[in-house]
Design a protein around this motif. Structure first.
Motif, PDB file in Angstrom:
ATOM      1  N   PRO A  68       0.808  -1.222   0.000  1.00 47.78           N
ATOM      2  CA  PRO A  68       0.000   0.000   0.000  1.00 47.78           C
ATOM      3  C   PRO A  68       0.842   1.273   0.000  1.00 47.78           C
ATOM      4  O   PRO A  68       0.468   2.272  -0.622  1.00 47.78           O
ATOM      5  N   LEU A  69       1.987   1.247   0.678  1.00 44.65           N
ATOM      6  CA  LEU A  69       2.870   2.418   0.684  1.00 44.65           C
ATOM      7  C   LEU A  69       3.420   2.694  -0.705  1.00 44.65           C
ATOM      8  O   LEU A  69       3.464   3.842  -1.161  1.00 44.65           O
ATOM      9  N   VAL A  70       3.844   1.638  -1.387  1.00 46.78           N
ATOM     10  CA  VAL A  70       4.373   1.792  -2.750  1.00 46.78           C
ATOM     11  C   VAL A  70       3.277   2.251  -3.695  1.00 46.78           C
ATOM     12  O   VAL A  70       3.496   3.102  -4.578  1.00 46.78           O
ATOM     13  N   ALA A  71       2.056   1.713  -3.531  1.00 46.82           N
ATOM     14  CA  ALA A  71       0.948   2.110  -4.397  1.00 46.82           C
ATOM     15  C   ALA A  71       0.602   3.578  -4.215  1.00 46.82           C
ATOM     16  O   ALA A  71       0.280   4.270  -5.187  1.00 46.82           O
ATOM     17  N   ARG A  72       0.667   4.079  -2.988  1.00 49.00           N
ATOM     18  CA  ARG A  72       0.406   5.507  -2.768  1.00 49.00           C
ATOM     19  C   ARG A  72       1.449   6.376  -3.449  1.00 49.00           C
ATOM     20  O   ARG A  72       1.165   7.450  -3.951  1.00 49.00           O
ATOM     21  N   ARG A  73       2.677   5.893  -3.445  1.00 49.80           N
ATOM     22  CA  ARG A  73       3.778   6.672  -4.011  1.00 49.80           C
ATOM     23  C   ARG A  73       3.780   6.629  -5.533  1.00 49.80           C
ATOM     24  O   ARG A  73       3.971   7.655  -6.204  1.00 49.80           O
TER      25      ARG A  73
END
Length: 430
Positions: A68-73
């Motif tokens: 989820p962190l990578v997807a937000r970025r």
């Protein structure tokens, strides 16, 4: 919501989803059947084999936190491409590995890529197929089963004829091909997303209204849709407050724990406890895996069409586990095919959890966060299964206590089903 033809304007996305699903289990299933052949060239001690064996659920759990962190970025499509790139590099690293450390590290890279794909596929399905969540989830869940079986069937024949490195190299190509349909989406300035009104109709769960009313979820959604934009409170952390998120995580985790325990110990249990030979025990393990095929096809479609069916389906999965475990506990030699087939139907909880990730979240951002949370909880529970069953077997010298433990874990499904029966989305609980 208007239902569009499945291929209308989104054929590349559908093809991409299906190809990704075909690649996601290859890091797990392609190596274990040929470890003996790998060991002839690369010394593999007990520690290395233990790390490789326990790596899949641990890597998948870590992916639930990181994806989820990578997807937000990066946005969903770029994050999915990064996952496929990791799988390509991991497969390639295993193919060329000169020693066990490189083999282990490359396996972890490939597994993390697969774990990212696990987390990202549900929100990708929601983005491109908000009107066909059940159908598309059924298709890709079924292909996940296929992607588990095909490498296991092909790995040894390819290794026997062309060497183990060639056997592993095949899956580099599979992951690379899965990335091709997503290339055009990377050139778009903004990822394609459904409008707030284009949400999945789920009967009593008014997901569209919840999405419009939850300003904080909308702020985080903007961060996903527009990488680098300011973000609201981290949805992943907020999922800790959601009973619905925990219930889906328990459903997913119960299935994972049972499946990993079965793949690790079922053949040994059948030979020692039911008096079967190795070939028959291996065939029943294949039966256990194949029982998930019809569930993958039917459960997501049923759940999407009949939203109130989620709790009964969860209880059905629980009942299948109970029948299988009780049979193996009290009459293992009487009807082992029946007991294994029943236990193999229990993991219908897996496709149920996958489709609930979409049906019980109101926005792409909350879908990403819920997917990460559920798979972190689920795979952490799954990782405990083989270890605890093995410890209990070694401590007691039999299979009664391990089977009682597996029965006890199934009880967790009862409160989870009660929470699912309320019909709430996670957004309404945050």
């Amino acid at each position: 919501m208007t239902t569009r033809p499945l291929w209308a304007g989104r054929s590349l996305a559908l093809l991409g989803i299906l190809l990704v699903a075909l690649s996601l289990r290859t890091p797990v299933a392609a190596l274990s059947p040929i470890l003996d052949q790998v060991g002839r060239d690369i010394p593999l001690d007990t520690v290395v084999l233990g790390v490789i064996g326990s790596a899949p659920p641990l890597a998948f759990a870590a992916s639930g936190l990181l994806a989820p962190l990578v997807a937000r970025r990066l946005g969903l499509e770029r994050a999915l491409m990064a996952a496929l790139g990791a799988m390509v590099l991991g497969h390639l690293g295993r193919t060329l590995a000169p020693e066990s450390l490189v083999l282990t590290f490359a396996s972890m890279v490939a597994l993390l890529g697969a774990g990212f794909g696990n987390v990202l596929l549900p929100p990708v399905v929601r983005r491109y197929f908000p009107d066909r969540v059940g159908l598309v989830t059924a298709l890709y869940a079924t292909l996940l089963s296929v992607s588990t079986g095909i490498p296991a069937l092909l790995a040894v024949p390819i290794a026997d004829s062309a060497g183990w490195r060639t056997s592993l190299a095949v899956w580099v190509l599979v992951a690379a091909i899965a990335a091709v349909p997503w290339i055009p989406y990377l050139r778009r300035p903004e990822p394609v997303a459904a409008s707030p009104t284009e949400t999945v109709a789920t009967g009593p769960i008014e997901l569209g209204a919840v999405a419009m009313e939850d300003a904080q979820a909308a702020a985080t959604e903007a961060a996903v849709e527009h990488p680098g934009a300011p973000r609201g409170p981290r949805l992943g952390v907020r999922m800790l407050r959601s009973p619905t998120a925990w219930s889906i995580g328990v459903i997913f985790g119960s299935s994972s724990l049972a499946a990993y325990a079965a793949f690790a110990w079922l053949p040994k249990l059948l030979t020692e406890h039911a008096g079967m030979d190795d070939a028959a025990a291996g065939a029943l393990l294949a039966l256990y895996a194949l029982m998930g095929f019809p569930a993958g096809l039917l459960v997501p479609v049923i759940t999407a069409r009949f939203p109130r069916s989620s709790a009964p389906l969860a209880l059905l999965g629980m009942a299948c586990f109970v029948v299988g475990y009780l049979g193996l506990l009290f009459a293992p030699a009487a009807a082992p095919v029946v007991w294994v087939a029943s236990a193999g139907l229990g993991p219908l909880l897996f496709p149920l959890a996958l489709v609930l990730i979409n049906l019980r979240s109101a926005s792409p951002a909350s879908t990403v966060a819920l997917s990460g949370f559920v798979q972190t909880v689920g795979y952490l529970l799954g990782a405990t299964g083989p270890f605890i069953v093995g410890i209990l077997h070694d401590a007691t010298g039999g299979w009664t206590v391990p089977l009682v433990f597996l029965l006890a874990t199934v009880v967790l499904i009862l409160p989870a089903s009660a929470i699912l029966a309320r019909g709430r989305s996670v957004d309404s609980e945050l």
